[in-house]
Design a protein around this motif. Structure first.
Motif: not given
Length: 231
Positions: A174-183, A185-193
């Motif tokens: 398994n892979v926990f896809r942290r990169f895609a998850l945080m991306q 959050w930033h690009e879809v959910a509009r959570i700022s850096f």
């Protein structure tokens, strides 16, 4: 508590492999997780690291199970150095589940291990874990943060994420896809850096308390969903 989908419209991708070894130990009333990695695992800047939170979260999900989460993170390391610690920091602890957070320092550190050295070590490490025939494996890929998104590093970050995914596919782990998850959050959910990244970290590399908390709940939910259980 579970994550509210209305508050977090971007969810981690479910695991593709069932955590059968971990599940067997859970059903027996005792289970041990070893988390190995670098600063995300070890903890940075006074923020409680994810293994500490994972322990609390898993005990909520599995209230009648004696679960241990052992933190074997060392800040600044990547796969080649972590692999050298496997005998003492993984196998000697007899884990049922190993979470290996890996790949970031190869991308971020100018003098870190090369891409080839890192991916070779990941392959060798996963092979060692699978040969034990009693350990479930989760690879955790990179964090999506400004430090690895610069023009000089972004292509290498994408390549590392892809390589980790390919290794997991080939080895059926398994892979926990942290990169895609945080991306997401930033690009879809509009959570700022500014919210995703630790405000005290001038390198813009390490996750904030908020991110670490939400990420750990996503990881917990993914583990729970992939663990066959009666409840």
């Amino acid at each position: 508590m579970a994550l509210d989908p209305s508050e977090f419209p971007v969810q981690a991708k479910p695991f593709e492999q069932r955590l059968t070894n971990f599940a067997s130990r859970v059903m027996g009333g005792q289970a041990r997780v070893v988390a190995i990695g670098s600063s995300t695992t070890a903890g940075e800047g006074g923020i409680a690291p994810y293994p500490q939170r994972l322990l609390a979260d898993l005990r909520i999900k599995f209230p009648n199970v004696g679960i241990e989460v052992i933190n074997r993170g060392v800040g600044g390391e990547d796969a080649p150095l972590e692999l050298k610690r496997f005998e003492h920091d993984v196998f000697d602890l007899n884990p049922d589940l190993v979470i290996w957070q890996v790949g970031t320092n190869s991308v971020w550190q100018a003098d870190g291990p090369s891409f080839a050295e890192t991916t070779k070590a990941i392959r060798e490490g996963v092979d060692q874990l699978l040969r034990a025939e009693r350990i479930d494996v989760i690879l955790m890929d990179l964090q999506y943060v400004p430090a690895v998104l610069t023009p000089a590093k972004r292509n290498k970050a994408d390549a590392m994420v892809g390589a980790i995914s390919q290794i997991a596919y080939e080895k059926q782990v398994n892979v926990f896809r942290r990169f895609a998850l945080m991306q997401g959050w930033h690009e879809v959910a509009r959570i700022s850096f500014d919210r995703l990244v630790d405000p005290g970290d001038d390198t813009r590399l390490h996750a904030s308390d908020w991110t670490t908390d939400k990420m750990t709940w996503q990881l917990t939910d993914a583990i729970f969903a992939a663990t066959p259980h009666d409840t």
